[in-house]
Design a protein around this motif. Structure first.
Motif, PDB file in Angstrom:
ATOM      1  N   GLY A 157       0.793  -1.217   0.000  1.00  0.00           N
ATOM      2  CA  GLY A 157       0.000   0.000   0.000  1.00  0.00           C
ATOM      3  C   GLY A 157       0.824   1.265   0.000  1.00  0.00           C
ATOM      4  N   VAL A 158       2.131   1.151   0.259  1.00  0.00           N
ATOM      5  CA  VAL A 158       2.962   2.351   0.387  1.00  0.00           C
ATOM      6  C   VAL A 158       4.211   2.314  -0.471  1.00  0.00           C
ATOM      7  N   ALA A 159       4.504   1.184  -1.112  1.00  0.00           N
ATOM      8  CA  ALA A 159       5.733   1.082  -1.896  1.00  0.00           C
ATOM      9  C   ALA A 159       5.544   0.086  -3.027  1.00  0.00           C
ATOM     10  N   THR A 160       6.332   0.244  -4.086  1.00  0.00           N
ATOM     11  CA  THR A 160       6.439  -0.758  -5.142  1.00  0.00           C
ATOM     12  C   THR A 160       7.426  -1.814  -4.665  1.00  0.00           C
ATOM     13  N   LEU A 161       7.004  -3.082  -4.682  1.00  0.00           N
ATOM     14  CA  LEU A 161       7.827  -4.147  -4.131  1.00  0.00           C
ATOM     15  C   LEU A 161       8.617  -4.864  -5.224  1.00  0.00           C
ATOM     16  N   LEU A 162       9.913  -4.979  -4.999  1.00  0.00           N
ATOM     17  CA  LEU A 162      10.817  -5.710  -5.868  1.00  0.00           C
ATOM     18  C   LEU A 162      11.466  -6.829  -5.064  1.00  0.00           C
ATOM     19  N   GLY A 163      11.939  -7.855  -5.743  1.00  0.00           N
ATOM     20  CA  GLY A 163      12.591  -8.964  -5.062  1.00  0.00           C
ATOM     21  C   GLY A 163      14.046  -9.082  -5.461  1.00  0.00           C
ATOM     22  N   GLN A 164      14.893  -9.337  -4.481  1.00  0.00           N
ATOM     23  CA  GLN A 164      16.292  -9.643  -4.785  1.00  0.00           C
ATOM     24  C   GLN A 164      16.682 -10.920  -4.070  1.00  0.00           C
ATOM     25  N   SER A 165      17.486 -11.709  -4.744  1.00  0.00           N
ATOM     26  CA  SER A 165      17.908 -13.007  -4.221  1.00  0.00           C
ATOM     27  C   SER A 165      19.379 -13.209  -4.545  1.00  0.00           C
ATOM     28  N   VAL A 166      19.987 -14.148  -3.841  1.00  0.00           N
ATOM     29  CA  VAL A 166      21.358 -14.560  -4.124  1.00  0.00           C
ATOM     30  C   VAL A 166      21.316 -16.021  -4.551  1.00  0.00           C
ATOM     31  N   LEU A 167      22.020 -16.351  -5.619  1.00  0.00           N
ATOM     32  CA  LEU A 167      22.103 -17.738  -6.053  1.00  0.00           C
ATOM     33  C   LEU A 167      23.037 -18.479  -5.101  1.00  0.00           C
ATOM     34  N   LEU A 168      22.482 -19.474  -4.395  1.00  0.00           N
ATOM     35  CA  LEU A 168      23.210 -20.116  -3.296  1.00  0.00           C
ATOM     36  C   LEU A 168      23.192 -21.633  -3.433  1.00  0.00           C
ATOM     37  N   ARG A 169      24.373 -22.230  -3.363  1.00  0.00           N
ATOM     38  CA  ARG A 169      24.476 -23.683  -3.380  1.00  0.00           C
ATOM     39  C   ARG A 169      23.715 -24.276  -2.198  1.00  0.00           C
ATOM     40  N   GLY A 170      22.857 -25.247  -2.491  1.00  0.00           N
ATOM     41  CA  GLY A 170      22.103 -25.925  -1.447  1.00  0.00           C
ATOM     42  C   GLY A 170      20.820 -25.231  -1.024  1.00  0.00           C
ATOM     43  N   VAL A 171      20.605 -24.011  -1.529  1.00  0.00           N
ATOM     44  CA  VAL A 171      19.411 -23.248  -1.159  1.00  0.00           C
ATOM     45  C   VAL A 171      18.457 -23.117  -2.345  1.00  0.00           C
ATOM     46  N   ASN A 172      18.978 -22.639  -3.462  1.00  0.00           N
ATOM     47  CA  ASN A 172      18.097 -22.383  -4.619  1.00  0.00           C
ATOM     48  C   ASN A 172      18.783 -22.671  -5.945  1.00  0.00           C
ATOM     49  N   ASP A 173      19.773 -23.555  -5.951  1.00  0.00           N
ATOM     50  CA  ASP A 173      20.564 -23.807  -7.162  1.00  0.00           C
ATOM     51  C   ASP A 173      19.984 -24.928  -8.016  1.00  0.00           C
ATOM     52  N   ARG A 174      18.665 -24.950  -8.115  1.00  0.00           N
ATOM     53  CA  ARG A 174      17.971 -25.882  -9.005  1.00  0.00           C
ATOM     54  C   ARG A 174      16.879 -25.116  -9.746  1.00  0.00           C
ATOM     55  N   GLU A 175      16.562 -25.572 -10.948  1.00  0.00           N
ATOM     56  CA  GLU A 175      15.542 -24.887 -11.743  1.00  0.00           C
ATOM     57  C   GLU A 175      14.225 -24.806 -10.977  1.00  0.00           C
ATOM     58  N   ALA A 176      13.818 -25.925 -10.373  1.00  0.00           N
ATOM     59  CA  ALA A 176      12.529 -25.957  -9.671  1.00  0.00           C
ATOM     60  C   ALA A 176      12.535 -25.011  -8.478  1.00  0.00           C
ATOM     61  N   ALA A 177      13.671 -24.912  -7.773  1.00  0.00           N
ATOM     62  CA  ALA A 177      13.742 -24.044  -6.599  1.00  0.00           C
ATOM     63  C   ALA A 177      13.644 -22.574  -7.001  1.00  0.00           C
ATOM     64  N   LEU A 178      14.346 -22.183  -8.068  1.00  0.00           N
ATOM     65  CA  LEU A 178      14.267 -20.794  -8.516  1.00  0.00           C
ATOM     66  C   LEU A 178      12.874 -20.473  -9.047  1.00  0.00           C
ATOM     67  N   GLU A 179      12.298 -21.385  -9.797  1.00  0.00           N
ATOM     68  CA  GLU A 179      10.941 -21.153 -10.306  1.00  0.00           C
ATOM     69  C   GLU A 179       9.955 -20.964  -9.149  1.00  0.00           C
ATOM     70  N   ALA A 180      10.040 -21.831  -8.151  1.00  0.00           N
ATOM     71  CA  ALA A 180       9.130 -21.723  -7.012  1.00  0.00           C
ATOM     72  C   ALA A 180       9.338 -20.416  -6.259  1.00  0.00           C
ATOM     73  N   LEU A 181      10.598 -19.989  -6.111  1.00  0.00           N
ATOM     74  CA  LEU A 181      10.899 -18.735  -5.428  1.00  0.00           C
ATOM     75  C   LEU A 181      10.278 -17.549  -6.165  1.00  0.00           C
ATOM     76  N   PHE A 182      10.492 -17.477  -7.463  1.00  0.00           N
ATOM     77  CA  PHE A 182      10.008 -16.315  -8.205  1.00  0.00           C
ATOM     78  C   PHE A 182       8.484 -16.337  -8.351  1.00  0.00           C
ATOM     79  N   ARG A 183       7.900 -17.523  -8.416  1.00  0.00           N
ATOM     80  CA  ARG A 183       6.434 -17.587  -8.425  1.00  0.00           C
ATOM     81  C   ARG A 183       5.874 -17.134  -7.070  1.00  0.00           C
TER      82      ARG A 183
END
Length: 330
Positions: free
Chosen positions: A234-260
């Protein structure tokens, strides 16, 4: 995990052992890490660690639970990997680009990520800029007409009280040549209870405000985080930032799920960062070629709304460039 394990932010190896998030045998190594790098795990984050028997194998636990590997500095790692220091005209300000500058009003965070590129300076004792230091920083911004965008970072700006935050944003918005304000924060996902109506109300509406939410895994978007993000929308435009991390989001499915997950909560994926080579972070590193493959694979799985720009910092404080250009050599 016992019901009484999450009454407060966990700030020591002893706290983590008591909460069931660290084996007692690992406590001495964690204490050695804590002597150099701060520990903080909020109740919201602790509740997300799915495998308490092996938190370092869990994509949430891996981001926050200290590990002895942090005390090993690889040859390519540096205390100041983004080169803040050479581009600091006054305390609290970093200017690496002609038209924008960072303002770091404090160096404390609700949580301390084990891969943080400012891990040598952030911590619970980072504190606020003094009134004199803040005055000098704002005066420098006001006296530099090329600056069109001010980015509040740190530390985490949403750790400021609503009163301090409102005052700071109002003063920055009053600078005629500053057209855009931006805040970078972990708070909405790591400590969503902090996003009260008072805090959201402090964000002001004098100038366009963008809030970059740092999240690295879809599980960080809890119902509580969703409530905080609705309040902030309601007060700001929201953007997302992430870091590509081994063991956290270094798979196609993990990144897709994060951005969705970001898109479902009204957060536009903005940056996917290549890991900055801070000391003791090598275990998180994903090679650029692998990152390019992952990002390329997303183009057939997500619309343009879900595609962040994959970037890396150039050496010596040269700023961010798309990883493709850096990897291909142009």
């Amino acid at each position: 995990m016992p019901d009484d394990a999450l009454p407060r932010t966990l700030r020591s190896a002893r706290d983590l052992v008591a909460a069931g998030l660290l084996p007692a045998a690992s406590a001495p190594a964690a204490e050695a890490v804590a002597a150099r790098y701060a520990i903080a795990v909020t109740p919201a984050v602790a509740a997300l660690i799915g495998d308490v028997s092996d938190p370092l194998g869990d994509p949430i636990g891996l981001q926050y639970i200290p590990d002895a590997a942090e005390l090993v500095t690889a040859p390519h790692e540096a205390d100041d990997p983004t080169a803040d220091a050479p581009f600091t005209p006054v305390k609290g300000v970093v200017r690496r680009y002609p038209d924008r500058a960072l303002l770091k009003p404090l160096l404390a965070c609700p949580v301390y990520c084990r891969f943080c590129f400012r891990r040598e300076v952030v911590g619970p004792d980072g504190g606020l800029l003094t009134e004199a230091e803040l005055e000098a920083a704002i005066a420098w911004l006001a006296a530099t007409p090329a600056i069109r965008e001010v980015i509040l970072t740190g530390g985490d700006p949403l750790m400021l009280s609503p009163r301090r935050l409102a005052s700071l944003l109002s003063r920055l918005a009053a600078i005629p040549h500053v057209e855009i304000l931006r805040i970078h924060s972990r708070v909405p996902v790591a400590d969503p209870a902090r996003v009260t109506p008072a805090l959201a109300g402090a964000l002001g509406r004098e100038k366009p405000l963008y809030l970059c939410v740092h999240a690295n895994h879809e599980r960080e978007f809890t119902p509580e985080a969703g409530s905080a993000l609705r309040r902030l929308r309601g007060v700001a435009t929201l953007l997302g930032q992430s870091v590509l991390l081994r063991g956290v989001n270094d798979r196609e499915a993990a990144l897709e799920a994060l951005f969705r997950a970001m898109l479902r909560h009204g957060v536009k994926p903005y940056y996917l960062h290549q890991l900055d080579p801070a000391p003791g972070t090598a275990r998180f590193a994903v090679p650029e070629a692998e990152g390019l493959r992952l990002v390329g694979a997303l183009r057939g799985r997500l619309s343009g709304l879900g595609q962040p720009l994959y970037v890396k910092e150039t050496p010596g404080g040269g700023g961010k460039v798309p990883v493709r250009a850096a990897f291909l050599g142009f």
